[in-house]
Design a protein around this motif. Structure first.
Motif, mmCIF file in Angstrom:
data_model
loop_
_atom_site.group_PDB
_atom_site.id
_atom_site.type_symbol
_atom_site.label_atom_id
_atom_site.label_comp_id
_atom_site.label_asym_id
_atom_site.label_seq_id
_atom_site.Cartn_x
_atom_site.Cartn_y
_atom_site.Cartn_z
ATOM 1 N N THR A 195 0.814 -1.224 0.000
ATOM 2 C CA THR A 195 0.000 0.000 0.000
ATOM 3 C C THR A 195 0.847 1.273 0.000
ATOM 4 N N THR A 196 0.481 2.163 -0.889
ATOM 5 C CA THR A 196 0.994 3.539 -0.828
ATOM 6 C C THR A 196 0.237 4.209 0.311
ATOM 7 N N LEU A 197 0.632 5.417 0.648
ATOM 8 C CA LEU A 197 -0.079 6.108 1.737
ATOM 9 C C LEU A 197 -1.574 6.297 1.424
ATOM 10 N N GLY A 239 -3.227 2.920 1.798
ATOM 11 C CA GLY A 239 -3.257 2.484 3.197
ATOM 12 C C GLY A 239 -4.305 3.241 3.996
ATOM 13 N N LEU A 240 -4.370 4.549 3.731
ATOM 14 C CA LEU A 240 -5.374 5.365 4.430
ATOM 15 C C LEU A 240 -6.784 4.899 4.082
ATOM 16 N N THR A 288 1.221 -1.301 9.949
ATOM 17 C CA THR A 288 1.379 -0.586 8.667
ATOM 18 C C THR A 288 2.825 -0.113 8.496
ATOM 19 N N THR A 344 5.687 4.944 7.170
ATOM 20 C CA THR A 344 5.237 6.169 6.498
ATOM 21 C C THR A 344 3.752 6.447 6.705
ATOM 22 N N HIS A 345 2.996 5.413 7.102
ATOM 23 C CA HIS A 345 1.546 5.551 7.213
ATOM 24 C C HIS A 345 1.073 5.790 8.656
ATOM 25 N N SER A 362 -0.574 9.290 9.919
ATOM 26 C CA SER A 362 -1.796 9.654 9.188
ATOM 27 C C SER A 362 -2.924 8.695 9.540
ATOM 28 N N ILE A 363 -2.598 7.419 9.640
ATOM 29 C CA ILE A 363 -3.649 6.437 9.943
ATOM 30 C C ILE A 363 -4.135 6.608 11.383
#
Ligand code: PEP
Length: 253
Positions: free
Chosen positions: A14-16, A19-20, A43, A46-47, A50-51
């Motif tokens: 997953t990219t950000l 993933g979001l 995750t 990088t995520h 934000s998650i």
């Protein structure tokens, strides 16, 4: 009483934005529901922030998939346990077989990572498990005992009480070849006996031991029906809400 946990491990997927969307989809699917287990998603680094900001973290715990074996400083590219904790993540997966095999993480390195995770208030989800040759040679109990002893037996009982274990037979990870529920139960009961001999019956009984290895909607209920299997660490099937939700619901009566 030990907790039941269903934890996803997204690995390097997953990219950000993807993933979001996945995390928000799971958050939405869990709205108005009270699962009979704790839910965690592991995750990429990088995520995490934000998650954690986008979901109800009282319902879904966020986990990193690794952390550094150093506290801070000149370690280019590394991510410390303190940094992970500062994102709102509450867990960290440590000792996954992919990290042991591809990144040469030794028992000693993992011991340090566990200590740093605990010192920063993170719950380690500590992975153990034998490779196929070890299972075929009949040394799987010894191998798993060694992994536990070498990285966790110097913990105080209070710190050991904060660890979640994940038994993941390496031959079952990402292969579609799940351990039978009897094989999982046999190993989990063995692990609990090993823990009891070191930390006493109460701590052993209170320790959450997850199974991991091609767990999916079709086999989850049977696996978690076993008395010593307290949930799962799920790779492939955690990458869609459609596949992950039925695993969470495996604990429904
Ligand atoms: C894992 O990587 O922890 C795992 C269990 O993967 P999978 O469910 O895809 O076998």
């Amino acid at each position: 009483m030990r907790k039941n946990i269903i934890a996803g491990n997204w690995k390097m997927n997953t990219t950000l934005p993807e993933g979001l969307a996945l995390a928000k989809g799971l958050n939405e699917a869990l709205k108005g529901k009270t699962p009979n287990c704790d839910v965690v998603i592991g995750t990429p680094f990088t995520h995490l922030a934000s998650i954690a900001a986008a979901i109800d973290t009282t319902k879904i715990g966020v986990a990193a998939e690794n952390c550094a074996d150093q506290e801070k400083g000149a370690y280019t590219g590394e991510v410390s346990a303190a940094m992970v904790a500062s994102t709102g993540a509450k867990y960290v997966i440590l000792g996954h077989s992919e990290r042991r095999a591809y990144y040469h993480e030794t028992a000693e390195i993992l011991k340090t990572k566990v200590g740093l995770a605990l010192a920063n208030g993170l719950t380690p989800i500590f992975c153990i498990g034998e490779v196929l040759e070890e299972r075929e040679a009949g040394t799987h109990f010894e191998v798993v005992d060694g992994q536990i002893k070498d990285s966790l037996f110097e913990l105080s009982p209070a710190d050991f009480g904060k660890i979640v274990l994940a038994y993941e037979p390496v031959w079952a990870i990402g292969t579609g070849k799940t351990a039978t529920s009897d094989q999982a139960e046999e190993m989990h009961a063995h692990i609990r006996a090993t823990l009891a001999a070191k930390f006493g019956n109460q701590l052993a009984d209170d320790c959450t031991i997850l199974y991991g290895g091609s767990m999916n909607a079709g086999n989850a209920k049977e696996l978690v029906s076993k008395p010593n299997v307290d949930g799962g660490l799920i790779g492939g099937a955690s990458l869609s809400v459609e596949n992950f939700m039925p695993i969470i619901e495996a604990f429904d009566k």
